[in-house]
Write a protein that holds these residues in place. Structure first.
Motif, PDB file in Angstrom:
ATOM      1  N   HIS A 276       0.974  -1.120  -0.041  1.00 24.50           N
ATOM      2  CA  HIS A 276       0.091  -0.122  -0.026  1.00 24.50           C
ATOM      3  C   HIS A 276       0.965   1.431   0.000  1.00 24.50           C
ATOM      4  O   HIS A 276       0.563   2.271  -0.312  1.00 24.50           O
ATOM      5  N   GLY A 277       2.116   1.143   0.588  1.00 23.46           N
ATOM      6  CA  GLY A 277       2.818   2.045   0.561  1.00 23.46           C
ATOM      7  C   GLY A 277       3.633   2.507  -0.750  1.00 23.46           C
ATOM      8  O   GLY A 277       4.611   3.433  -0.678  1.00 23.46           O
ATOM      9  N   GLY A 278       3.624   1.459  -1.719  1.00 24.43           N
ATOM     10  CA  GLY A 278       4.247   1.483  -2.721  1.00 24.43           C
ATOM     11  C   GLY A 278       5.488   0.883  -2.934  1.00 24.43           C
ATOM     12  O   GLY A 278       6.209   1.165  -3.893  1.00 24.43           O
ATOM     13  N   ARG A 279       5.670  -0.013  -2.122  1.00 24.64           N
ATOM     14  CA  ARG A 279       6.869  -0.929  -2.224  1.00 24.64           C
ATOM     15  C   ARG A 279       6.738  -2.405  -2.184  1.00 24.64           C
ATOM     16  O   ARG A 279       5.664  -2.596  -1.379  1.00 24.64           O
ATOM     17  N   THR A 280       7.332  -3.199  -2.907  1.00 25.57           N
ATOM     18  CA  THR A 280       7.368  -4.579  -2.650  1.00 25.57           C
ATOM     19  C   THR A 280       8.385  -5.147  -1.974  1.00 25.57           C
ATOM     20  O   THR A 280       9.627  -5.062  -2.199  1.00 25.57           O
ATOM     21  N   ILE A 281       7.758  -5.898  -1.005  1.00 22.98           N
ATOM     22  CA  ILE A 281       8.905  -6.286  -0.097  1.00 22.98           C
ATOM     23  C   ILE A 281       8.845  -8.006  -0.194  1.00 22.98           C
ATOM     24  O   ILE A 281       7.878  -8.544  -0.564  1.00 22.98           O
ATOM     25  N   PRO A 282       9.622  -8.674   0.395  1.00 24.62           N
ATOM     26  CA  PRO A 282       9.771 -10.224   0.467  1.00 24.62           C
ATOM     27  C   PRO A 282       8.458 -10.560   1.254  1.00 24.62           C
ATOM     28  O   PRO A 282       8.161 -10.086   2.194  1.00 24.62           O
ATOM     29  N   ARG A 283       8.270 -11.892   1.145  1.00 22.95           N
ATOM     30  CA  ARG A 283       6.911 -12.552   1.873  1.00 22.95           C
ATOM     31  C   ARG A 283       7.192 -12.869   3.266  1.00 22.95           C
ATOM     32  O   ARG A 283       6.318 -12.459   4.038  1.00 22.95           O
ATOM     33  N   THR A 284       8.509 -13.307   3.396  1.00 22.14           N
ATOM     34  CA  THR A 284       8.597 -13.939   4.959  1.00 22.14           C
ATOM     35  C   THR A 284       9.440 -12.953   5.791  1.00 22.14           C
ATOM     36  O   THR A 284      10.202 -12.010   5.239  1.00 22.14           O
ATOM     37  N   SER A 285       9.317 -13.101   7.039  1.00 27.20           N
ATOM     38  CA  SER A 285      10.047 -12.337   7.800  1.00 27.20           C
ATOM     39  C   SER A 285      11.636 -12.394   7.974  1.00 27.20           C
ATOM     40  O   SER A 285      12.419 -11.435   7.826  1.00 27.20           O
ATOM     41  N   GLN A 286      11.861 -13.547   7.538  1.00 27.20           N
ATOM     42  CA  GLN A 286      13.316 -13.979   7.424  1.00 27.20           C
ATOM     43  C   GLN A 286      14.040 -13.351   6.107  1.00 27.20           C
ATOM     44  O   GLN A 286      15.028 -12.771   6.237  1.00 27.20           O
ATOM     45  N   GLU A 287      13.264 -13.481   4.921  1.00 31.07           N
ATOM     46  CA  GLU A 287      13.573 -12.766   3.655  1.00 31.07           C
ATOM     47  C   GLU A 287      13.498 -11.204   3.842  1.00 31.07           C
ATOM     48  O   GLU A 287      14.401 -10.579   3.441  1.00 31.07           O
ATOM     49  N   GLN A 288      12.600 -10.891   4.585  1.00 26.80           N
ATOM     50  CA  GLN A 288      12.691  -9.232   4.876  1.00 26.80           C
ATOM     51  C   GLN A 288      13.745  -8.736   5.571  1.00 26.80           C
ATOM     52  O   GLN A 288      14.212  -7.776   5.331  1.00 26.80           O
ATOM     53  N   TRP A 289      14.137  -9.692   6.531  1.00 25.32           N
ATOM     54  CA  TRP A 289      15.280  -9.486   7.447  1.00 25.32           C
ATOM     55  C   TRP A 289      16.747  -9.571   6.463  1.00 25.32           C
ATOM     56  O   TRP A 289      17.629  -8.588   6.582  1.00 25.32           O
ATOM     57  N   ARG A 290      16.639 -10.451   5.589  1.00 28.09           N
ATOM     58  CA  ARG A 290      17.912 -10.739   4.832  1.00 28.09           C
ATOM     59  C   ARG A 290      18.084  -9.773   3.717  1.00 28.09           C
ATOM     60  O   ARG A 290      19.017  -9.464   3.269  1.00 28.09           O
ATOM     61  N   GLN A 291      17.091  -9.333   3.094  1.00 21.35           N
ATOM     62  CA  GLN A 291      16.976  -8.546   1.655  1.00 21.35           C
ATOM     63  C   GLN A 291      16.793  -7.067   2.133  1.00 21.35           C
ATOM     64  O   GLN A 291      17.250  -6.434   1.181  1.00 21.35           O
ATOM     65  N   LEU A 292      16.013  -6.653   3.007  1.00 22.82           N
ATOM     66  CA  LEU A 292      15.732  -4.994   3.278  1.00 22.82           C
ATOM     67  C   LEU A 292      16.909  -4.425   3.810  1.00 22.82           C
ATOM     68  O   LEU A 292      17.871  -5.156   4.648  1.00 22.82           O
ATOM     69  N   PRO A 293      17.158  -3.302   3.285  1.00 22.81           N
ATOM     70  CA  PRO A 293      18.525  -2.426   4.228  1.00 22.81           C
ATOM     71  C   PRO A 293      18.175  -2.393   5.687  1.00 22.81           C
ATOM     72  O   PRO A 293      17.165  -2.187   6.367  1.00 22.81           O
ATOM     73  N   HIS A 294      19.192  -2.734   6.530  1.00 21.34           N
ATOM     74  CA  HIS A 294      19.119  -2.399   7.912  1.00 21.34           C
ATOM     75  C   HIS A 294      19.500  -1.188   8.508  1.00 21.34           C
ATOM     76  O   HIS A 294      20.075  -0.415   7.707  1.00 21.34           O
ATOM     77  N   VAL A 295      18.946  -0.763   9.289  1.00 21.39           N
ATOM     78  CA  VAL A 295      19.210   0.545  10.084  1.00 21.39           C
ATOM     79  C   VAL A 295      19.243   0.301  11.579  1.00 21.39           C
ATOM     80  O   VAL A 295      18.811  -0.716  12.215  1.00 21.39           O
ATOM     81  N   ALA A 296      20.217   1.119  12.375  1.00 20.04           N
ATOM     82  CA  ALA A 296      20.434   1.073  13.667  1.00 20.04           C
ATOM     83  C   ALA A 296      19.045   1.391  14.281  1.00 20.04           C
ATOM     84  O   ALA A 296      18.380   2.077  14.047  1.00 20.04           O
TER      85      ALA A 296
END
Length: 361
Positions: A276-296
């Protein structure tokens, strides 16, 4: 953010001392309060709580494994369909080339099959033959190219066949993973429900209070670290849209493997919110953690995703003021709770960039 603020205020989730949010805002135990009449009974109930929590945690781990396998099955099915179309087109091309090679062979047979040198020696008109030698040479080159193309296509077909076999084997392996995870989910949820069903109504109420008290302690410990003093960022424009969607789902049931619009699991909620925010992200929480940029953690802003547990098996969306919106577990609904109520692995930003990849480490 206005929507989130209204939800937080109306439901009384803002703590008075710290400004932090927590679902149902349970009060911490009062000093000097009388101990329960039956300590052994209280301990038994707490043991039940721990067993139920452990079962639902394992069910959630299995849910994310199911989601990953399901995603791979769908992807491999699409790849197999695409490969089948490629094989079909290549086979038709091979048939056409074979027909052309056959026509060349027939023409050579009709010409006696003599080599060009013999035809030159036997020709009644050598000059006429030499005039056509260039055309004959071009024909030979064309035939070689045709045979070369046919050989290549034959090799391609063999390669496609091996690839198709490999994809089918991986598809079947992921189907089995999906089925095993599905059985594991059902087994764990049924076991948790069985434990809960043995409790009387009053005990169930006490069990819920125990859950709330435990979560409150974890949240308070997180807040006591002073983390909110460092977090003061505001949501991005896409983040505000994602928050608006996620908070609009509050009250909808958790269902494992669900991606909305009526039910969600934890990563299904964040997937749709950021869609809804205009971004396609991975399906699972593990892949969200693995693929998306990390921030402190100190750089976290509303809309970011907080990943929980060492195996990255749970995810919630940060709202600000120490709160997240998430789909907790079977038997619960999408809700707002404290961001520190579970062990935090790290934070990812769906609309971030790769330069933040190592920020959380």
């Amino acid at each position: 953010m206005a929507c989130a603020a209204v939800v937080l205020t109306v439901t009384g989730l803002l703590g008075t001392a710290t400004g932090a949010a927590y679902a149902d805002d349970p009060k911490p135990p009062t000093k000097g309060a009388p101990a329960p009449a039956d300590d052994s009974d209280a301990q038994r109930l707490d043991d039940v709580r721990k067993k139920i929590d452990a079962l639902y945690r394992k069910a959630e781990q299995a849910t994310e494994a199911y989601n990953a396998a399901k995603e791979q099955v769908e992807l491999q099915q699409k790849e197999i369909v695409k490969l089948a179309r490629t094989i079909d087109a290549t086979q038709r091309r091979r048939t056409t080339l074979k027909r052309q090679v056959g026509a060349l062979a027939s023409a050579q047979y009709r010409g006696g099959g003599l080599p060009a040198e013999a035809k030159l020696m036997l020709a009644a008109n050598p000059e006429g033959f030499l005039d056509n030698a260039l055309l004959a040479r071009k024909g030979q080159l064309a035939a070689k190219r045709l045979i070369s193309q046919l050989t290549k296509i034959q090799g391609d077909l063999e390669s496609y066949s091996h690839s198709a076999t490999d994809r089918w084997e991986r598809l079947e392996a992921n189907r089995k993973k999906k089925e095993n995870a599905q059985r594991d989910i059902k087994k764990k949820i049924d076991a948790a429900k069985e434990l809960e069903s043995r409790l009387a109504a009053k005990e169930k109420d006490r069990l819920k209070k125990l859950e709330d008290e435990q979560a409150f302690k974890q949240q308070q410990k997180w807040l006591d670290s002073g983390i909110l003093d460092e977090i003061s960022n505001t949501a991005s424009a896409p983040g505000k849209k994602a928050i608006s969607y996620a908070t609009a789902q509050i009250g909808k049931d958790y269902v494992w493997g669900a991606e909305g619009p009526d039910t969600f699991d934890c990563s299904g909620l964040t997937l749709r919110a950021w869609e809804h925010g205009g971004r396609t992200i991975p399906r699972t929480s593990q892949e969200q953690w693995r693929q998306l940029p990390h921030v402190a953690l100190k750089d976290m802003r509303p809309g970011d995703l907080i990943i929980y547990f060492t195996d990255a098996s749970h995810v919630g969306m940060y709202l600000g003021n120490g709160a997240i919106v998430h789909a907790p577990r079977p038997g619960r609904q999408v809700t707002i709770t404290g961001a520190g109520t579970m062990p935090i692995l790290g934070v990812v930003r769906p609309d971030g960039d790769a330069r933040h990849d190592d920020a959380a480490h």
